[in-house]
Design an enzyme around this catalytic site. Structure first.
Site, PDB file in Angstrom:
ATOM      1  N   GLY A  21      -6.111  -4.193  -9.616  1.00  0.00           N
ATOM      2  CA  GLY A  21      -6.650  -3.433  -8.489  1.00  0.00           C
ATOM      3  C   GLY A  21      -8.082  -3.828  -8.188  1.00  0.00           C
ATOM      4  O   GLY A  21      -8.355  -4.730  -7.390  1.00  0.00           O
ATOM      5  N   ASN A  44       4.450   7.077  -6.072  1.00  0.00           N
ATOM      6  CA  ASN A  44       3.072   7.312  -6.530  1.00  0.00           C
ATOM      7  C   ASN A  44       2.830   8.812  -6.636  1.00  0.00           C
ATOM      8  O   ASN A  44       2.709   9.510  -5.629  1.00  0.00           O
ATOM      9  CB  ASN A  44       2.120   6.657  -5.517  1.00  0.00           C
ATOM     10  CG  ASN A  44       0.662   6.828  -5.870  1.00  0.00           C
ATOM     11  OD1 ASN A  44       0.311   7.586  -6.773  1.00  0.00           O
ATOM     12  ND2 ASN A  44      -0.209   6.130  -5.148  1.00  0.00           N
ATOM     13  N   LYS A  65       0.858  -1.195   0.000  1.00  0.00           N
ATOM     14  CA  LYS A  65       0.000   0.000   0.000  1.00  0.00           C
ATOM     15  C   LYS A  65       0.890   1.238   0.000  1.00  0.00           C
ATOM     16  O   LYS A  65       1.884   1.291   0.723  1.00  0.00           O
ATOM     17  CB  LYS A  65      -0.885  -0.019   1.265  1.00  0.00           C
ATOM     18  CG  LYS A  65      -1.709   1.243   1.490  1.00  0.00           C
ATOM     19  CD  LYS A  65      -2.799   1.434   0.452  1.00  0.00           C
ATOM     20  CE  LYS A  65      -3.498   2.788   0.607  1.00  0.00           C
ATOM     21  NZ  LYS A  65      -4.332   3.123  -0.567  1.00  0.00           N
ATOM     22  N   SER A  69      -6.109   5.252 -10.927  1.00  0.00           N
ATOM     23  CA  SER A  69      -7.531   5.420 -11.248  1.00  0.00           C
ATOM     24  C   SER A  69      -7.755   6.714 -12.039  1.00  0.00           C
ATOM     25  O   SER A  69      -6.936   7.631 -11.992  1.00  0.00           O
ATOM     26  CB  SER A  69      -8.355   5.458  -9.959  1.00  0.00           C
ATOM     27  OG  SER A  69      -7.902   6.503  -9.125  1.00  0.00           O
ATOM     28  N   CYS A  76      -2.135   9.913  -6.652  1.00  0.00           N
ATOM     29  CA  CYS A  76      -3.315   9.664  -5.811  1.00  0.00           C
ATOM     30  C   CYS A  76      -4.269  10.857  -5.900  1.00  0.00           C
ATOM     31  O   CYS A  76      -3.883  11.981  -5.586  1.00  0.00           O
ATOM     32  CB  CYS A  76      -2.903   9.430  -4.355  1.00  0.00           C
ATOM     33  SG  CYS A  76      -4.361   9.252  -3.298  1.00  0.00           S
TER      34      CYS A  76
END
Ligand code: SIN
Length: 314
Positions: A274, A130, A48, A197, A133
């Site tokens: 995912g 990342n 995560k 996403s 997000c």
């Protein structure tokens, strides 16, 4: 007829028995969940995305299944950077190299702090920064600010010499691929992961006439079948522009061996699951790799390299 294919992948001498991993965010927050992924037939495990300090994440409900996927605004719930760094180091000591340590600092300074700590540690595996997000209120997705991406890479590569990948948001304009690739090609990146996403979508409950998740007044990242064509386009667009040394991890809309095949055909070296991993759990890894192998055998492909990036145009 030969009924097996070689599914192995190697990225910077880190070996994966097959190309199918979990995506950071789903069933990978605790060491128990990560152990379960490693104990399954998944090619590897991704942690995560960690912030420097532990976070509870956004208020609930913060994830909802939709007819063709999901919407989430988790807000980076995680046990903090040290928890995940310890985990991947312990796995490395146990002989497991097939891990990706995902980090998502709340600022550029926080990302650089975590990268410095990784550099100073014994961890020698893949690191996924990342930059995409969409779910922390008040914070923009760094991946949409190309100057900030250039700044963070310039700063990181003054001291970081590990295997660094970037988790990117989806892009929608071909000029964005040109511009960002020109920046990324200047650095010794190990890979890019496309896509996170599709940020800030919105779903409606017809009965209650409300949004379906609470954080950010209902806005959240869209995953699942809805996003596969966007993921494939991003993989293809980057594969056509990035230095061959920069590998690609494909994420978005994978729930079958056919989806994996399509991602690899567009140029992915590894893939991550995912949304579909949520309800199906670890058995999904064996199912999709079996399905992938069946497709490969039927087409006469013996290894992933036989078709990787070989999408034809008409
Ligand atoms: C989240 O925790 O909000 C999801 C993480 C991400 O989209 O990168």
């Amino acid at each position: 007829m030969d009924t097996t294919s070689n599914l192995q992948v190697s990225i910077n001498d880190i070996n994966f028995n097959n190309p199918v991993l979990n995506a950071a965010g789903v069933r990978c927050q605790s060491t128990t969940e990560l152990d379960a992924i490693l104990a399954s037939t998944a090619g590897g495990a991704v942690t995560k995305s960690a912030t420097l300090q532990p976070r509870n994440g956004n208020e609930t409900p913060r994830m909802q299944s939709l007819p063709f996927g999901s919407i989430n605004s988790m807000g980076l719930p995680n046990y903090g950077f040290d928890y995940y760094l310890d985990y991947v180091i312990n796995q490395q000591i146990a002989g497991n190299q097939n891990l990706i340590l995902s980090i998502a600092g709340l600022s550029i300074a926080e990302n650089l702090t975590m990268l410095r700590q990784i550099q100073a540690s014994d961890y020698q595996g893949l690191v996924e920064l990342n930059l995409s997000c969409p779910n922390v209120a008040g914070k923009s997705q760094v991946g949409y600010d190309f100057e900030a991406v250039a700044d963070i890479l310039a700063a990181a590569f003054t001291f970081f010499d590990g295997h660094l990948g970037l988790k990117l948001p989806p892009y929608f304009d071909l000029n964005q691929f040109d511009e960002l690739s020109a920046i990324l090609n200047q650095y010794p990146l190990t890979y890019v992961n496309s896509i996170n996403s599709i940020g800030n979508g919105l779903a409606v409950d017809l009965d209650t006439e409300t949004v379906v998740i609470k954080p950010k007044a209902g806005f959240g990242g869209i995953g699942g079948d809805y996003v596969k064509p966007t993921a494939l386009a991003n993989i293809r667009a980057f594969r056509l522009r990035l230095n061959p040394a920069i590998k690609i991890i494909g994420t978005g809309g994978i729930s079958s061996g056919q989806d994996v095949f399509e991602h690899i055909l567009c140029g992915a070296d590894l893939v991550q699951i995912g949304t579909a991993f949520g309800p199906e759990g670890t058995p999904i890894f064996e199912r999709v790799t079996d399905e992938l192998e069946t497709i490969m055998v039927a087409k006469g492909y013996r290894s992933l390299a036989d078709f990787r990036g070989k999408l034809k145009i008409i």
